[in-house]
Design an enzyme around this catalytic site. Sequence first.
Site, mmCIF file in Angstrom:
data_model
loop_
_atom_site.group_PDB
_atom_site.id
_atom_site.type_symbol
_atom_site.label_atom_id
_atom_site.label_comp_id
_atom_site.label_asym_id
_atom_site.label_seq_id
_atom_site.Cartn_x
_atom_site.Cartn_y
_atom_site.Cartn_z
ATOM 1 N N CYS A 52 0.781 -1.037 -0.121
ATOM 2 C CA CYS A 52 0.068 0.105 0.053
ATOM 3 C C CYS A 52 0.897 1.314 -0.040
ATOM 4 C CB CYS A 52 -0.989 -0.026 1.130
ATOM 5 S SG CYS A 52 -2.156 -1.418 1.092
ATOM 6 N N HIS A 103 -10.865 11.323 -9.608
ATOM 7 C CA HIS A 103 -10.061 11.115 -10.612
ATOM 8 C C HIS A 103 -8.797 11.706 -10.166
ATOM 9 C CE1 HIS A 103 -13.203 9.296 -12.626
ATOM 10 N NE2 HIS A 103 -12.368 8.555 -13.482
ATOM 11 N N GLU A 162 -12.743 1.200 0.357
ATOM 12 C CA GLU A 162 -11.709 1.140 -0.736
ATOM 13 C C GLU A 162 -11.896 -0.095 -1.466
ATOM 14 O OE1 GLU A 162 -8.160 1.914 1.339
ATOM 15 O OE2 GLU A 162 -7.693 -0.280 1.370
#
Length: 111
Positions: A24, A65, A99
């Site tokens: 991560c 985005h 997530e």
Amino acid sequence: MYYVKKTFEFSAAHRLELNYESQCSNLHGHNWRVTVECRSKEVDKNGMVVDFSHIKRMIMDRVDHKILNKVLDFNPTAENIARWVVDSVPNCYRAEVEESSSNWAAYEKED
């Protein structure tokens, strides 16, 4: 007490600043799902706790985005994002941030 709940999704990338080794720590992306919960003893002059479209815009305009590390001033964990949502949306007392379908975090204000 009036309650409203808004759920929406956005796409964004992040990398986590961790004090241990983890994949991560590499830049990677998610299709995030956010649920925002707001409440108020009274509605506004429009009869609303907060406009659903305003909730979505407040969050989406900042993160959709984007690379979260570049637009947020904290380590963009799901937990920290949930706290940021609660602090950013008027009358918000709780937010859930997913997530992935198996990884989510929530933050709720204490009264």
